[in-house]
Design a protein around this motif. Structure first.
Motif, PDB file in Angstrom:
ATOM      1  N   ARG A 107      19.540 -44.420 -14.345  1.00 59.03           N
ATOM      2  CA  ARG A 107      20.383 -45.604 -14.092  1.00 59.03           C
ATOM      3  C   ARG A 107      19.626 -46.899 -14.392  1.00 59.03           C
ATOM      4  NH1 ARG A 107      23.323 -48.810 -14.685  1.00 59.03           N
ATOM      5  NH2 ARG A 107      24.736 -49.922 -13.276  1.00 59.03           N
ATOM      6  N   TYR A 108      18.343 -46.937 -14.026  1.00 55.82           N
ATOM      7  CA  TYR A 108      17.608 -48.193 -14.142  1.00 55.82           C
ATOM      8  C   TYR A 108      16.752 -48.288 -15.415  1.00 55.82           C
ATOM      9  CZ  TYR A 108      19.137 -48.980  -9.392  1.00 55.82           C
ATOM     10  OH  TYR A 108      19.928 -49.170  -8.286  1.00 55.82           O
ATOM     11  N   PHE A 109      16.541 -47.138 -16.107  1.00 51.76           N
ATOM     12  CA  PHE A 109      15.740 -47.167 -17.343  1.00 51.76           C
ATOM     13  C   PHE A 109      16.516 -46.525 -18.494  1.00 51.76           C
ATOM     14  CE2 PHE A 109      12.758 -46.982 -13.764  1.00 51.76           C
ATOM     15  CZ  PHE A 109      12.010 -48.127 -13.987  1.00 51.76           C
ATOM     16  N   ARG A 110      17.829 -46.671 -18.446  1.00 45.52           N
ATOM     17  CA  ARG A 110      18.679 -45.988 -19.416  1.00 45.52           C
ATOM     18  C   ARG A 110      18.388 -46.391 -20.863  1.00 45.52           C
ATOM     19  NH1 ARG A 110      24.798 -45.732 -17.747  1.00 45.52           N
ATOM     20  NH2 ARG A 110      24.095 -47.736 -16.985  1.00 45.52           N
ATOM     21  N   PRO A 111      18.268 -47.705 -21.194  1.00 39.03           N
ATOM     22  CA  PRO A 111      17.996 -48.059 -22.598  1.00 39.03           C
ATOM     23  C   PRO A 111      16.698 -47.439 -23.119  1.00 39.03           C
ATOM     24  CG  PRO A 111      18.700 -49.985 -21.359  1.00 39.03           C
ATOM     25  CD  PRO A 111      18.453 -48.900 -20.360  1.00 39.03           C
ATOM     26  N   ILE A 112      15.657 -47.396 -22.253  1.00 35.28           N
ATOM     27  CA  ILE A 112      14.379 -46.810 -22.672  1.00 35.28           C
ATOM     28  C   ILE A 112      14.546 -45.311 -22.925  1.00 35.28           C
ATOM     29  CG2 ILE A 112      12.013 -46.310 -21.930  1.00 35.28           C
ATOM     30  CD1 ILE A 112      12.078 -48.906 -20.323  1.00 35.28           C
ATOM     31  N   ILE A 113      15.257 -44.647 -22.010  1.00 36.16           N
ATOM     32  CA  ILE A 113      15.436 -43.199 -22.138  1.00 36.16           C
ATOM     33  C   ILE A 113      16.302 -42.859 -23.340  1.00 36.16           C
ATOM     34  CG2 ILE A 113      16.481 -41.175 -21.008  1.00 36.16           C
ATOM     35  CD1 ILE A 113      15.635 -42.408 -18.323  1.00 36.16           C
ATOM     36  N   TRP A 149      10.097 -40.221 -26.839  1.00 39.65           N
ATOM     37  CA  TRP A 149       9.354 -39.555 -25.774  1.00 39.65           C
ATOM     38  C   TRP A 149      10.142 -39.532 -24.468  1.00 39.65           C
ATOM     39  CZ3 TRP A 149       8.223 -42.471 -21.461  1.00 39.65           C
ATOM     40  CH2 TRP A 149       8.321 -43.861 -21.600  1.00 39.65           C
ATOM     41  N   ALA A 150      10.802 -40.663 -24.118  1.00 33.90           N
ATOM     42  CA  ALA A 150      11.565 -40.719 -22.866  1.00 33.90           C
ATOM     43  C   ALA A 150      12.805 -39.831 -22.945  1.00 33.90           C
ATOM     44  CB  ALA A 150      11.957 -42.162 -22.571  1.00 33.90           C
ATOM     45  N   HIS A 151      13.450 -39.847 -24.113  1.00 28.46           N
ATOM     46  CA  HIS A 151      14.657 -39.042 -24.289  1.00 28.46           C
ATOM     47  C   HIS A 151      14.325 -37.549 -24.160  1.00 28.46           C
ATOM     48  CE1 HIS A 151      18.872 -38.933 -25.948  1.00 28.46           C
ATOM     49  NE2 HIS A 151      18.527 -37.667 -26.105  1.00 28.46           N
ATOM     50  N   LEU A 152      13.247 -37.128 -24.768  1.00 27.72           N
ATOM     51  CA  LEU A 152      12.882 -35.709 -24.729  1.00 27.72           C
ATOM     52  C   LEU A 152      12.388 -35.284 -23.348  1.00 27.72           C
ATOM     53  CD1 LEU A 152      11.178 -35.274 -28.228  1.00 27.72           C
ATOM     54  CD2 LEU A 152      13.503 -34.686 -27.517  1.00 27.72           C
ATOM     55  N   ILE A 153      11.718 -36.193 -22.629  1.00 27.63           N
ATOM     56  CA  ILE A 153      11.320 -35.880 -21.253  1.00 27.63           C
ATOM     57  C   ILE A 153      12.560 -35.674 -20.387  1.00 27.63           C
ATOM     58  CG2 ILE A 153      10.265 -36.838 -19.165  1.00 27.63           C
ATOM     59  CD1 ILE A 153       8.140 -38.124 -20.957  1.00 27.63           C
ATOM     60  N   TYR A 154      13.550 -36.596 -20.558  1.00 25.36           N
ATOM     61  CA  TYR A 154      14.817 -36.473 -19.817  1.00 25.36           C
ATOM     62  C   TYR A 154      15.484 -35.130 -20.122  1.00 25.36           C
ATOM     63  CZ  TYR A 154      19.894 -37.131 -19.198  1.00 25.36           C
ATOM     64  OH  TYR A 154      21.225 -36.963 -18.877  1.00 25.36           O
ATOM     65  N   ALA A 155      15.564 -34.767 -21.397  1.00 28.64           N
ATOM     66  CA  ALA A 155      16.210 -33.517 -21.794  1.00 28.64           C
ATOM     67  C   ALA A 155      15.426 -32.310 -21.278  1.00 28.64           C
ATOM     68  CB  ALA A 155      16.352 -33.457 -23.314  1.00 28.64           C
ATOM     69  N   ALA A 156      14.087 -32.384 -21.342  1.00 24.64           N
ATOM     70  CA  ALA A 156      13.261 -31.259 -20.899  1.00 24.64           C
ATOM     71  C   ALA A 156      13.407 -31.015 -19.406  1.00 24.64           C
ATOM     72  CB  ALA A 156      11.800 -31.523 -21.261  1.00 24.64           C
ATOM     73  N   VAL A 157      13.317 -32.087 -18.606  1.00 28.88           N
ATOM     74  CA  VAL A 157      13.452 -31.939 -17.154  1.00 28.88           C
ATOM     75  C   VAL A 157      14.819 -31.375 -16.804  1.00 28.88           C
ATOM     76  CG1 VAL A 157      13.572 -33.202 -14.961  1.00 28.88           C
ATOM     77  CG2 VAL A 157      11.784 -33.756 -16.632  1.00 28.88           C
ATOM     78  N   LEU A 158      15.849 -31.889 -17.465  1.00 29.53           N
ATOM     79  CA  LEU A 158      17.211 -31.445 -17.167  1.00 29.53           C
ATOM     80  C   LEU A 158      17.404 -29.977 -17.538  1.00 29.53           C
ATOM     81  CD1 LEU A 158      19.898 -32.705 -16.117  1.00 29.53           C
ATOM     82  CD2 LEU A 158      20.557 -32.992 -18.497  1.00 29.53           C
ATOM     83  N   SER A 159      17.024 -29.596 -18.746  1.00 31.71           N
ATOM     84  CA  SER A 159      17.273 -28.226 -19.208  1.00 31.71           C
ATOM     85  C   SER A 159      16.379 -27.213 -18.485  1.00 31.71           C
ATOM     86  CB  SER A 159      17.071 -28.136 -20.719  1.00 31.71           C
ATOM     87  OG  SER A 159      15.745 -28.495 -21.066  1.00 31.71           O
ATOM     88  N   ILE A 160      15.119 -27.573 -18.256  1.00 32.65           N
ATOM     89  CA  ILE A 160      14.213 -26.652 -17.550  1.00 32.65           C
ATOM     90  C   ILE A 160      14.698 -26.417 -16.127  1.00 32.65           C
ATOM     91  CG2 ILE A 160      11.879 -26.431 -16.601  1.00 32.65           C
ATOM     92  CD1 ILE A 160      10.870 -27.847 -19.149  1.00 32.65           C
ATOM     93  N   THR A 161      15.097 -27.510 -15.437  1.00 31.15           N
ATOM     94  CA  THR A 161      15.622 -27.368 -14.076  1.00 31.15           C
ATOM     95  C   THR A 161      16.879 -26.501 -14.069  1.00 31.15           C
ATOM     96  OG1 THR A 161      14.770 -29.570 -13.547  1.00 31.15           O
ATOM     97  CG2 THR A 161      16.378 -28.626 -12.025  1.00 31.15           C
ATOM     98  N   TYR A 162      17.734 -26.710 -15.060  1.00 34.60           N
ATOM     99  CA  TYR A 162      19.006 -25.974 -15.104  1.00 34.60           C
ATOM    100  C   TYR A 162      18.766 -24.481 -15.318  1.00 34.60           C
ATOM    101  CZ  TYR A 162      23.900 -24.990 -16.273  1.00 34.60           C
ATOM    102  OH  TYR A 162      25.191 -24.490 -16.273  1.00 34.60           O
TER     103      TYR A 162
END
Length: 590
Positions: free
Chosen positions: A133-139, A144-157
């Motif tokens: 919510r607060y770092f959306r443009p960066i992510i 690097w931020a986009h892939l970290i977001y995707a990795a955390v989400l998919s690994i957790t899922y």
């Protein structure tokens, strides 16, 4: 899961998300394109965005119940469909958290409920939601931020999803990461194009020096506001202002100083207008010329803020290289009136009033021709002047018409302008004033071909004739011969309104024997006695014969002396014009 199966699922996933992202971004532009106060229709459009996501997620969920073999594939696609919209930076806080809750709901529907695991996953998702919510443009726009977001989400899922082996988990995590690489590539490419378009749009819509809106934007917005105010029967005040002696500032102090004056004046105007309770628009329409629009504001409501703008500019303390430069401005003001047909009608009146402010010594405000607080001691520099010259019926020496003319002061002398292209609004205004002073109520004005064939000009002159009963006759003299198509189309309209048409083009008119096709569509021709090439008497007689046959009028202009007058009489000319009959007294320049 075999490699072939994994590869086929990867291919299906790539094609699916390519179509989904393309559709979603189009839907975003359609549904979220409006900012500010929303209408009911616009609110429904915004609601349609999460509705589509929910429907697509429900369809994917249903598919998992009907196709047991490929359940993880559809869950991976559903995860992407629910996660990708959260990267949309146009969502409001409420829209973001509602879509996040929808995603969480589907997440827990597809996972076995274990209290300890549920609490851990919930905490991870909440933290990730806050980060997003607060770092959306960066992510969204950084790899690097986009892939970290995707990795955390998919690994957790997939680590918390039961019923598949570790090899399958890794396979679906990799598929999700590849989908995220594609979405990041698409987002970055789209973002770059959007920034390029925004930059180009800003360069077109805003003046790069002053940051006021540009002339291009003025033409677009002012026309829309004019039409809206006319349609809703609301008032609008139109202010044109010009910084005084700007050329002298450039010449004396440098163009850098002139740029500083423009920037300072614009900043002052914006700061002053910010205190105004109503809406306003400021445009730089020329070098040192600006326009202020005050929609939904009557003249009475606008005068105080106009005075404040004028006084604020007058109070500017501006220095360049430690030298004080006085900044003042002349204002021309008018309002939208019932008889206005197009924006140029309003602009023309404001421009006329600005001209009057200049005549009164600058640094003042003129409203519809009346100057407020004019300085009686101001020195007026006249650069051009208007006068009328009579057209005479030679046998009786009676005035039959008065032609509106202009002279410009150039290099110490009053000279004939290269082209008489005075605006229609100004010419109509001048004719209205002249009719009260002239004994003969027949007038003649000059138009270029472009003016003659302009739809608005035609309408304005026809309206002027209809609304001016004291006018006996109006003649338009065209400074060049239009095409036959133009002459036939517009000539019919002018003449049906009682407006006579004369061709005043002595240097370009074909000889009377070369072409007479245009003659039926006009009321006559003007020839200049001193600009006829060849045998003057013979050519004039040829034209006179042609005009007599067609029952048209021939006017011989340039009659300067007694000899010219006697030649015209000898040739049987009925109508003449020139300094022999009337010589204007030009203003004395000191």
């Amino acid at each position: 899961m075999t490699f072939n199966l994994w590869a086929s699922q990867l291919l299906i996933s790539i094609f699916f998300i390519a179509g989904f992202i393309t559709y979603y971004e189009w839907h975003v532009r359609w549904a979220l394109g409006t900012r500010g106060d929303l209408t009911t229709r616009q609110r429904l459009a915004r609601l349609s965005l999460p509705a589509v996501i929910v429907l697509l997620s429900i369809w994917l969920q249903y598919t998992t119940y009907t196709r047991e073999i490929s359940v993880p594939l559809y869950l991976n696609l559903q995860l992407f469909v629910l996660a990708y919209p959260l990267l949309n930076d146009r969502l409001t806080s409420w829209e973001f958290w509602i879509q996040g809750l929808i995603g969480g709901l589907f997440w827990f529907i597809n996972h076995t409920f274990i209290p300890e695991l549920f609490l851990s996953v919930a905490i991870i998702l909440i933290i990730q939601g806050l980060m997003l919510r607060y770092f959306r443009p960066i992510i969204r726009y950084n790899w690097w931020a986009h892939l970290i977001y995707a990795a955390v989400l998919s690994i957790t899922y997939w680590l918390t999803y039961l019923g598949i082996n570790d090899g399958q988990r890794v396979g679906y995590i990799v598929i999700f990461m590849i989908m995220s690489v594609y979405s990041c590539t698409y987002s970055n490419a789209t973002h770059r194009r959007s920034e390029e378009r925004a930059t180009l749009t800003r360069e077109v819509n805003y003046d790069t020096l002053t940051n006021a809106k540009s002339y291009t934007k003025f033409l677009e917005e002012a026309t829309q506001l004019f039409e809206q105010m006319k349609r809703d029967n609301h008032p609008m005040t139109f202010v044109e202002l010009d910084l005084d002696n700007f050329k002298a500032i450039n010449d004396k102090y440098s163009h850098l100083a002139g740029n500083g004056v423009l920037v300072t004046a614009t900043r002052t105007l914006k700061a002053t207008l910010d205190d105004y309770e109503g809406s306003w628009e400021l445009y730089r329409t020329g070098g040192e010329e600006f326009v202020i629009l005050l929609p939904n504001a009557s003249l009475e409501q606008s005068i105080p803020i106009i005075r404040q703008c004028w006084a604020a500019i007058d109070r500017i303390d501006y220095h360049h290289n430690r030298e004080a430069i006085q900044i003042t401005a002349s204002f021309g003001v008018t309002t939208v009136q019932a008889q206005d047909v197009v924006l140029d009608d309003v602009y023309g009146r404001a421009d006329d009033s600005l001209y009057v402010s200049k005549q009164h010594g600058r640094n003042c405000i003129t409203i519809d021709g009346k100057t407020l607080d004019a300085n009686p001691f101001a020195t007026v520099v006249v650069t051009h002047t208007f006068f009328t010259q009579p057209i005479i019926k030679l046998p009786t020496q009676q005035i039959v018409c008065e032609e509106l003319l202009m002279r410009i002061f150039d290099q110490g002398k009053w000279r004939l302008p290269v082209q008489f292209d005075l605006g229609i609004t100004t010419q109509v205004s001048l004719m209205e004033r002249l009719l009260g002073e002239l004994q003969v109520k027949s007038l003649s004005i000059n138009l270029t071909v472009n003016q003659f064939t302009n739809e608005h000009n035609c309408q304005q002159l026809v309206l002027f004739v209809k609304q001016t009963p004291q006018l006996h006759c109006l003649t338009v003299e065209i400074s060049a011969l239009p095409s036959m198509t133009q002459l036939q189309a517009f000539g019919r309209r002018y003449r049906n309104a009682g407006i006579r048409i004369m061709i005043d083009d002595e240097l370009k008119l074909p000889g009377p024997n070369a072409s007479a096709d245009f003659v039926p569509y006009v009321d006559g021709v003007k020839l200049n006695l001193h600009q006829i090439l060849g045998d003057t008497s013979f050519i004039i007689q040829e034209w006179q014969t042609l005009m007599n046959i067609n029952k048209k009028q021939l006017i011989l202009e340039g009659i300067e002396s007694r000899e010219d007058f006697e030649l015209a009489q000898k040739l049987g000319i009925m109508f003449g014009q020139g300094y022999y009959f009337s010589r204007p007294v030009m203003p004395r320049m000191i």
